[in-house]
Design an enzyme around this catalytic site. Structure first.
Site, PDB file in Angstrom:
ATOM      1  N   ASN A   9      -8.069  -9.687 -15.122  1.00  0.00           N
ATOM      2  CA  ASN A   9      -7.955 -11.130 -14.918  1.00  0.00           C
ATOM      3  C   ASN A   9      -7.677 -11.367 -13.434  1.00  0.00           C
ATOM      4  OD1 ASN A   9      -7.266 -13.828 -14.864  1.00  0.00           O
ATOM      5  ND2 ASN A   9      -5.304 -13.553 -15.921  1.00  0.00           N
ATOM      6  N   TRP A  10      -8.679 -11.894 -12.736  1.00  0.00           N
ATOM      7  CA  TRP A  10      -8.524 -12.078 -11.290  1.00  0.00           C
ATOM      8  C   TRP A  10      -7.797 -13.373 -10.930  1.00  0.00           C
ATOM      9  CZ3 TRP A  10     -13.782 -10.132  -8.768  1.00  0.00           C
ATOM     10  CH2 TRP A  10     -13.843  -8.743  -8.932  1.00  0.00           C
ATOM     11  N   HIS A  96      -4.177 -18.227 -21.829  1.00  0.00           N
ATOM     12  CA  HIS A  96      -3.325 -17.379 -20.973  1.00  0.00           C
ATOM     13  C   HIS A  96      -1.982 -18.091 -20.767  1.00  0.00           C
ATOM     14  CE1 HIS A  96      -1.792 -15.301 -17.428  1.00  0.00           C
ATOM     15  NE2 HIS A  96      -2.568 -14.297 -17.799  1.00  0.00           N
ATOM     16  N   GLU A 168       0.651 -10.689 -24.414  1.00  0.00           N
ATOM     17  CA  GLU A 168       1.199 -10.643 -23.061  1.00  0.00           C
ATOM     18  C   GLU A 168       2.591 -11.273 -23.052  1.00  0.00           C
ATOM     19  OE1 GLU A 168      -2.232 -10.293 -20.048  1.00  0.00           O
ATOM     20  OE2 GLU A 168      -1.825 -12.405 -20.363  1.00  0.00           O
ATOM     21  N   GLY A 174       3.222 -10.151 -14.048  1.00  0.00           N
ATOM     22  CA  GLY A 174       3.403 -10.268 -12.607  1.00  0.00           C
ATOM     23  C   GLY A 174       4.817  -9.970 -12.139  1.00  0.00           C
ATOM     24  N   GLY A 235      -3.677  -8.018 -14.698  1.00  0.00           N
ATOM     25  CA  GLY A 235      -3.718  -9.004 -13.624  1.00  0.00           C
ATOM     26  C   GLY A 235      -3.743  -8.314 -12.273  1.00  0.00           C
TER      27      GLY A 235
HETATM   28  C1  PEP Z   1      -2.238 -11.282 -16.592  1.00  0.00           C
HETATM   29  O1  PEP Z   1      -2.447 -12.067 -15.706  1.00  0.00           O
HETATM   30  O2  PEP Z   1      -2.801 -11.448 -17.678  1.00  0.00           O
HETATM   31  C2  PEP Z   1      -1.336 -10.149 -16.351  1.00  0.00           C
HETATM   32  C3  PEP Z   1      -1.036  -9.377 -17.346  1.00  0.00           C
HETATM   33  O3  PEP Z   1      -0.865  -9.977 -15.061  1.00  0.00           O
HETATM   34  P1  PEP Z   1      -0.121  -8.676 -14.438  1.00  0.00           P
HETATM   35  O4  PEP Z   1      -0.916  -7.477 -14.873  1.00  0.00           O
HETATM   36  O5  PEP Z   1      -0.150  -8.883 -12.962  1.00  0.00           O
HETATM   37  O6  PEP Z   1       1.255  -8.656 -15.011  1.00  0.00           O
END
Ligand code: PEP
Length: 252
Positions: A9-10, A96, A168, A174, A235
Site C-alpha cells: 500500500n503506497w 483501510h 490491520e 506505521g 505500508g
Molecule cells: C498499511 O498502511 O496498511 C500498513 C500496514 O502500514 P505499515 O506497514 O507502514 O504499518
C-alpha cells in the site's frame, strides 16, 4: 491451498516518476515469486501508467479506494470500481483504517464499496482492525467481528471468492509495533471462525486473510509460519523495491 498475497500500500507517497521507478525496480526482483500473488497500490492518478508499465509482469495493480456508487453518475471527485478496472486494476483496498479514522469510512460505506468492486470484477481487499484502546479493554474481537459483519453484509458465497480480508490492528500501522505472530494468529483464527459462521467452512477455508502493521523483511517469515496468516498488506516497507521484494520472497 490458499495462495499467499503480498500487497504493498503506497498510500499518498511518490510522485509519478518515483512510482514508475520503484515499480520497474520491483519487476525483476519479484519475477520468480510463483509462490504468492504480488500486488501494489499506488495513488489513483498513477494507476494507468503503472499498470501499463507492469504489463506482462507478475505484479498486479490495486487502487486504495473506490466510490460506493457503481454506476457512472454525478459524484464529483469520486472514482468508480468500473473505472479502476478500465485502467488496469485487478484489486482495490477498501476500508483501510486511515480512511475509517480520517475520512468518515463506516462499515456501511465499506459494504457498498465492496459490492461496487465485486460488480466491476475487482478483488476487494477489505480491511478490519481494532484501535489500541479497544485491544487494551478486551474488545478487539468484538470490534473486528462487527466490522466484518457490517462490511460483508449481503455478500454471497460466490462473492466471497473475490474477497481478501486484511487484519490491520491500528496500533501496529506505521508505528513499528508489530502484533506478535501469536497475537496475529489468534485474531486471524477468530476471523476465519467468523467467516465460517457467516459463509460456511468450505468458503472460509478458501479466503486469504492478510496481516498488516509494520511488516518488514525481518518479521514476515515468522508471521507467514502461522496457520491462518495468508500474506501481508505492507505500508512503509513496500515503498522501496528492495525491502518489498524481500517480503515477497519470504520463502527464500
Ligand atoms: C498499511 O498502511 O496498511 C500498513 C500496514 O502500514 P505499515 O506497514 O507502514 O504499518
Amino acid at each position: 491451498m490458499r495462495k499467499p498475497v503480498i500487497a504493498g500500500n503506497w498510500k499518498m507517497y511518490k510522485l509519478l516518476s518515483e512510482a514508475v521507478e520503484t515499480a520497474l525496480a520491483m519487476k525483476p526482483l519479484v519475477a520468480n515469486a510463483n509462490h504468492c500473488e504480488v500486488v501494489i497500490a499506488p495513488v489513483f492518478v498513477h494507476l494507468k501508467t503503472i499498470s501499463d508499465r507492469l504489463e506482462g509482469s507478475n505484479i498486479k495493480v490495486s487502487a486504495q479506494d473506490c466510490a460506493p456508487e457503481a454506476k457512472q453518475s454525478a459524484n464529483t471527485g469520486e472514482v468508480s470500481a468500473e473505472m479502476l478496472k478500465d485502467v488496469g486494476c485487478s484489486h482495490v483496498v477498501i476500508g483501510h483504517s486511515e480512511r475509517r479514522q480520517f475520512y468518515g469510512e463506516t462499515d456501511e460505506s465499506v459494504n457498498k464499496k465492496t459490492k461496487s468492486a465485486l460488480s466491476a470484477n475487482l478483488t476487494a481487499i477489505v480491511c478490519v482492525g481494532e484501535m489500541l484502546g479497544e485491544r487494551e479493554s478486551g474488545k478487539a474481537e468484538e470490534v473486528v467481528k462487527t466490522q466484518l459483519l457490517g462490511s460483508l453484509d449481503g455478500l454471497t458465497v460466490s462473492d466471497m471468492e473475490r474477497i481478501i480480508i486484511a487484519y490491520e490492528p491500528v496500533w501496529a500501522i506505521g508505528t513499528g509495533k508489530t502484533a506478535t505472530p501469536k497475537q496475529a494468529q489468534e485474531m486471524h483464527g477468530f476471523i476465519r471462525q467468523t467467516l465460517t459462521e457467516t459463509h460456511g467452512k468450505e468458503t472460509s477455508d478458501k479466503i486469504r486473510i492478510l496481516y498488516g502493521g509494520s511488516v518488514k523483511p525481518e518479521n514476515i517469515k515468522d508471521l507467514m509460519a502461522e496457520a491462518d496468516i495468508d500474506g501481508a498488506l505492507v505500508g512503509g516497507a513496500s515503498l522501496e523495491a528492495e525491502s518489498f521484494s524481500k517480503i515477497v520472497n519470504f520463502n527464500g
